[in-house]
Design a protein around this motif. Structure first.
Motif, short mmCIF file in Angstrom:
data_model
loop_
_atom_site.label_atom_id
_atom_site.label_comp_id
_atom_site.label_asym_id
_atom_site.label_seq_id
_atom_site.Cartn_x
_atom_site.Cartn_y
_atom_site.Cartn_z
N SER A 8 0.83 -1.20 0.00
CA SER A 8 0.00 0.00 0.00
C SER A 8 0.87 1.25 0.00
O SER A 8 0.61 2.20 -0.74
CB SER A 8 -0.93 0.03 1.21
OG SER A 8 -1.87 -1.00 1.13
N GLN A 9 1.89 1.25 0.84
CA GLN A 9 2.78 2.40 0.91
C GLN A 9 3.50 2.61 -0.43
O GLN A 9 3.61 3.74 -0.91
CB GLN A 9 3.80 2.23 2.03
CG GLN A 9 4.66 3.45 2.23
CD GLN A 9 5.65 3.29 3.35
OE1 GLN A 9 6.28 2.25 3.48
NE2 GLN A 9 5.78 4.31 4.16
N GLU A 10 3.97 1.54 -1.03
CA GLU A 10 4.64 1.65 -2.33
C GLU A 10 3.68 2.17 -3.39
O GLU A 10 4.07 2.99 -4.22
CB GLU A 10 5.20 0.28 -2.76
CG GLU A 10 6.44 -0.13 -2.01
CD GLU A 10 7.62 0.78 -2.30
OE1 GLU A 10 8.01 0.95 -3.48
OE2 GLU A 10 8.15 1.36 -1.33
N ALA A 11 2.44 1.70 -3.37
CA ALA A 11 1.45 2.14 -4.36
C ALA A 11 1.17 3.63 -4.25
O ALA A 11 1.04 4.32 -5.26
CB ALA A 11 0.16 1.33 -4.19
N VAL A 12 1.10 4.14 -3.03
CA VAL A 12 0.87 5.58 -2.83
C VAL A 12 2.06 6.36 -3.40
O VAL A 12 1.88 7.34 -4.13
CB VAL A 12 0.65 5.91 -1.34
CG1 VAL A 12 0.70 7.42 -1.10
CG2 VAL A 12 -0.68 5.35 -0.86
N LYS A 13 3.26 5.93 -3.09
CA LYS A 13 4.45 6.64 -3.59
C LYS A 13 4.49 6.63 -5.11
O LYS A 13 4.74 7.67 -5.74
CB LYS A 13 5.73 6.02 -3.02
CG LYS A 13 5.92 6.29 -1.55
CD LYS A 13 7.27 5.85 -1.05
CE LYS A 13 7.38 4.37 -0.93
NZ LYS A 13 8.61 3.92 -0.24
N LEU A 14 4.21 5.47 -5.71
CA LEU A 14 4.26 5.36 -7.16
C LEU A 14 3.15 6.18 -7.81
O LEU A 14 3.35 6.75 -8.89
CB LEU A 14 4.17 3.90 -7.60
CG LEU A 14 5.40 3.04 -7.28
CD1 LEU A 14 5.13 1.59 -7.62
CD2 LEU A 14 6.62 3.56 -8.01
N ARG A 15 2.00 6.23 -7.17
CA ARG A 15 0.86 6.97 -7.73
C ARG A 15 1.18 8.46 -7.86
O ARG A 15 0.66 9.14 -8.73
CB ARG A 15 -0.37 6.77 -6.83
CG ARG A 15 -1.61 7.52 -7.27
CD ARG A 15 -2.12 6.95 -8.59
NE ARG A 15 -3.32 7.60 -9.03
CZ ARG A 15 -3.36 8.76 -9.70
NH1 ARG A 15 -2.23 9.40 -9.97
NH2 ARG A 15 -4.50 9.28 -10.07
N LEU A 16 2.09 8.95 -7.03
CA LEU A 16 2.43 10.37 -7.04
C LEU A 16 3.68 10.68 -7.86
O LEU A 16 4.15 11.82 -7.88
CB LEU A 16 2.57 10.87 -5.61
CG LEU A 16 1.22 10.89 -4.87
CD1 LEU A 16 1.42 11.07 -3.38
CD2 LEU A 16 0.31 11.96 -5.44
N LEU A 17 4.20 9.68 -8.55
CA LEU A 17 5.31 9.91 -9.48
C LEU A 17 4.75 10.11 -10.88
O LEU A 17 3.69 9.58 -11.23
CB LEU A 17 6.27 8.72 -9.48
CG LEU A 17 7.05 8.45 -8.21
CD1 LEU A 17 7.89 7.19 -8.36
CD2 LEU A 17 7.92 9.64 -7.83
N SER A 18 5.48 10.85 -11.69
CA SER A 18 5.08 11.04 -13.09
C SER A 18 5.39 9.77 -13.88
O SER A 18 6.17 8.91 -13.44
CB SER A 18 5.84 12.22 -13.70
OG SER A 18 7.22 11.89 -13.85
N ALA A 19 4.82 9.68 -15.06
CA ALA A 19 5.09 8.52 -15.94
C ALA A 19 6.58 8.45 -16.27
O ALA A 19 7.16 7.35 -16.32
CB ALA A 19 4.25 8.62 -17.21
N ASP A 20 7.20 9.60 -16.47
CA ASP A 20 8.64 9.61 -16.77
C ASP A 20 9.45 9.11 -15.58
O ASP A 20 10.41 8.36 -15.75
CB ASP A 20 9.10 11.03 -17.14
CG ASP A 20 8.63 11.45 -18.52
OD1 ASP A 20 8.29 10.58 -19.34
OD2 ASP A 20 8.62 12.67 -18.77
N GLU A 21 9.07 9.53 -14.38
CA GLU A 21 9.79 9.07 -13.20
C GLU A 21 9.63 7.57 -13.02
O GLU A 21 10.59 6.87 -12.66
CB GLU A 21 9.29 9.80 -11.95
CG GLU A 21 9.72 11.25 -11.90
CD GLU A 21 9.03 12.05 -10.82
OE1 GLU A 21 9.72 12.87 -10.19
OE2 GLU A 21 7.81 11.86 -10.59
N ILE A 22 8.44 7.05 -13.27
CA ILE A 22 8.22 5.60 -13.14
C ILE A 22 9.04 4.85 -14.17
O ILE A 22 9.68 3.84 -13.85
CB ILE A 22 6.72 5.27 -13.25
CG1 ILE A 22 6.00 5.80 -12.00
CG2 ILE A 22 6.50 3.77 -13.41
CD1 ILE A 22 4.50 5.72 -12.07
N SER A 23 9.09 5.34 -15.40
CA SER A 23 9.89 4.65 -16.42
C SER A 23 11.38 4.74 -16.10
O SER A 23 12.14 3.84 -16.44
CB SER A 23 9.59 5.18 -17.81
OG SER A 23 10.06 6.50 -17.95
N ASP A 24 11.78 5.81 -15.42
CA ASP A 24 13.19 5.95 -15.02
C ASP A 24 13.61 4.92 -13.99
O ASP A 24 14.80 4.65 -13.82
CB ASP A 24 13.45 7.35 -14.44
CG ASP A 24 13.45 8.44 -15.49
OD1 ASP A 24 13.51 8.11 -16.69
OD2 ASP A 24 13.38 9.62 -15.11
#
Length: 96
Positions: A34-50
């Motif tokens: 849950s904590q990881e999902a919240v953090k990822l949800r607030l990252l941009s698509a570019d940050e996630i792909s990075d």
């Protein structure tokens, strides 16, 4: 990706459970998710792909951005935070 409010609700439910009593290994795993999902949800698509191909330390540095954004979101939305926490506490009390 899941709605931010739903993810935050799951995170708050985890916090409430942990405040009440020790959580099981499975519950702890779900809470970390849950904590990881919240953090990822607030990252941009570019940050996630990075995140792909980076070292653990570098991935954690990027995920820390998501965590900081979450803390900012909480500070900017105190009434909503109280409402979500209250709703999650009631769910746990009445749904077990």
């Amino acid at each position: 990706m899941a709605d931010l409010i739903t993810l935050v609700g799951a995170l708050y439910a985890c916090n409430i459970m942990a405040e009440q009593s020790p959580v099981s290994l499975r519950q702890a795993y779900l809470c970390v998710q849950s904590q990881e999902a919240v953090k990822l949800r607030l990252l941009s698509a570019d940050e996630i792909s990075d995140l792909e191909g980076l070292s653990l330390a570098e991935r954690n540095r990027i995920k820390l951005r998501g965590y900081r954004r979450f803390k900012t979101w909480e500070a900017e939305n105190p009434d909503l935070v109280r409402q979500i926490r209250r709703e999650e506490k009631q769910k746990l009390l009445f749904d077990g």
